[in-house]
Design an enzyme around this catalytic site. Structure first.
Site, PDB file in Angstrom:
ATOM      1  N   GLU A 104       5.280  72.879 -51.353  1.00 48.44           N
ATOM      2  CA  GLU A 104       5.589  72.571 -49.883  1.00 48.44           C
ATOM      3  C   GLU A 104       6.004  71.168 -49.884  1.00 48.44           C
ATOM      4  OE1 GLU A 104       2.153  74.020 -47.753  1.00 48.44           O
ATOM      5  OE2 GLU A 104       3.127  75.882 -47.336  1.00 48.44           O
ATOM      6  N   HIS A 144      -1.541  67.959 -45.372  1.00 53.03           N
ATOM      7  CA  HIS A 144      -1.358  69.279 -44.877  1.00 53.03           C
ATOM      8  C   HIS A 144      -2.744  69.964 -45.024  1.00 53.03           C
ATOM      9  CE1 HIS A 144      -0.639  73.251 -43.864  1.00 53.03           C
ATOM     10  NE2 HIS A 144      -0.411  73.788 -45.354  1.00 53.03           N
ATOM     11  N   HIS A 168      -5.737  73.402 -43.948  1.00 50.31           N
ATOM     12  CA  HIS A 168      -5.723  74.655 -43.244  1.00 50.31           C
ATOM     13  C   HIS A 168      -6.950  74.568 -42.513  1.00 50.31           C
ATOM     14  CE1 HIS A 168      -3.180  76.979 -46.474  1.00 50.31           C
ATOM     15  NE2 HIS A 168      -2.334  75.960 -45.985  1.00 50.31           N
ATOM     16  N   TYR A 218      -9.813  58.088 -30.019  1.00 47.98           N
ATOM     17  CA  TYR A 218      -9.194  58.241 -31.267  1.00 47.98           C
ATOM     18  C   TYR A 218      -8.248  59.294 -31.514  1.00 47.98           C
ATOM     19  CZ  TYR A 218     -11.671  54.152 -33.179  1.00 47.98           C
ATOM     20  OH  TYR A 218     -12.012  52.777 -33.408  1.00 47.98           O
ATOM     21  N   HIS A 261      -1.174  78.504 -39.533  1.00 49.90           N
ATOM     22  CA  HIS A 261      -1.199  78.302 -40.733  1.00 49.90           C
ATOM     23  C   HIS A 261      -1.897  76.669 -41.004  1.00 49.90           C
ATOM     24  CE1 HIS A 261       1.661  76.784 -44.409  1.00 49.90           C
ATOM     25  NE2 HIS A 261       0.163  76.553 -44.649  1.00 49.90           N
TER      26      HIS A 261
HETATM   27  P1  13P Z   1       0.203  74.451 -52.807  1.00 49.29           P
HETATM   28  O1  13P Z   1      -0.859  74.758 -53.493  1.00 49.29           O
HETATM   29  O2  13P Z   1       1.530  75.006 -53.428  1.00 49.29           O
HETATM   30  O3  13P Z   1       0.406  72.961 -52.528  1.00 49.29           O
HETATM   31  O4  13P Z   1       0.079  75.183 -51.282  1.00 49.29           O
HETATM   32  C1  13P Z   1      -1.127  75.006 -50.717  1.00 49.29           C
HETATM   33  C2  13P Z   1      -0.865  75.431 -49.236  1.00 49.29           C
HETATM   34  O5  13P Z   1      -1.613  74.662 -48.508  1.00 49.29           O
HETATM   35  C3  13P Z   1       0.209  76.215 -48.799  1.00 49.29           C
HETATM   36  O6  13P Z   1       0.104  76.056 -47.118  1.00 49.29           O
END
Ligand code: 13P
Length: 211
Positions: free
Chosen positions: A74, A93, A95, A120, A161
């Site tokens: 990504e 990024h 999850h 905050y 996501h």
């Molecule tokens: P990568 O391991 O390629 O960084 O992907 C992880 C991820 O969070 C996909 O959304």
């Protein structure tokens, strides 16, 4: 901070996020702009809990892989922030569960799903954080959508996501990702209630004072 120090900081902050459950398995990726030029980014399929400093991927100023393990699939998600925002020095990024939960809700304001509940959240994440429509993880087609959204947002929520958060520094981006997760938790706790929100004037005051 030189490159070796930045690698060490990235290992430490990523491990801290993992230890506290902000990331599981090999989910998430983190990048930072180097003062010497180019970027560091976590390798694809790496676990944020056990990064090895020397193996972190290095990209040149054109986001081409020049060192370390194979980079995250990504890279383009990170590039969308660096090219879209002059103030982006790092991108996180995750999850993380509660922010991802909000990204799955059909009945939220897609332009700004989490309202200004706390100072905050506003100080770290900013005035608004839009939802970007769903793309398969690793699909480069999401880059223009993130780029467009990032022009006036420090962070976006990828539908079904998870969050992508930028900051001036690596520490700023990590702190913002943490505040976002906490704000998402509060938002979910308070759904169905009618919480008092910060007023537009209070939001303006926070951004004018802490930017
Ligand atoms: P990568 O391991 O390629 O960084 O992907 C992880 C991820 O969070 C996909 O959304």
């Amino acid at each position: 901070m030189n490159e070796a120090e930045m690698r060490a900081l990235l290992v430490r902050l990523a491990a801290s996020l993992f230890a506290r459950g902000f990331s599981v398995g090999s989910a998430g990726n983190i990048s930072v702009r180097l003062s010497e030029g180019g970027y560091l980014i976590t390798p694809t399929n790496s676990c944020l809990g056990s990064l090895v400093a020397e193996r972190i991927s290095k990209l040149d100023a054109d986001f081409q892989h020049v060192g370390g393990d194979k980079p995250s699939k990504e890279v383009f998600m990170h590039r969308a922030f660096y090219t879209g925002r002059d103030d982006a020095g790092a991108v996180v990024h995750l999850h993380s569960t509660q922010a991802t939960a909000v990204s799955c809700l059909p009945d939220v304001d897609r332009g700004n799903p989490i309202p200004p509940l706390t100072p905050y959240f506003v100080m770290r994440v900013g005035r608004r954080m839009p939802i970007v429509e769903y793309y398969r993880p690793g699909d480069p087609a999401m880059e223009p959508a993130i780029h467009a959204a990032a022009r006036d947002a420090r962070a976006v929520l990828l539908a079904n996501h998870g969050p992508v958060v930028s900051g001036k520094t690596l520490t700023d981006a990590v702190y913002a990702a943490e505040e976002l997760e906490e704000a998402a938790k509060l938002y979910l706790m308070l759904r169905g209630a009618s919480p008092r929100l910060l007023t537009p004037g209070q939001v303006d005051d926070l951004l004018a004072t802490f930017g």
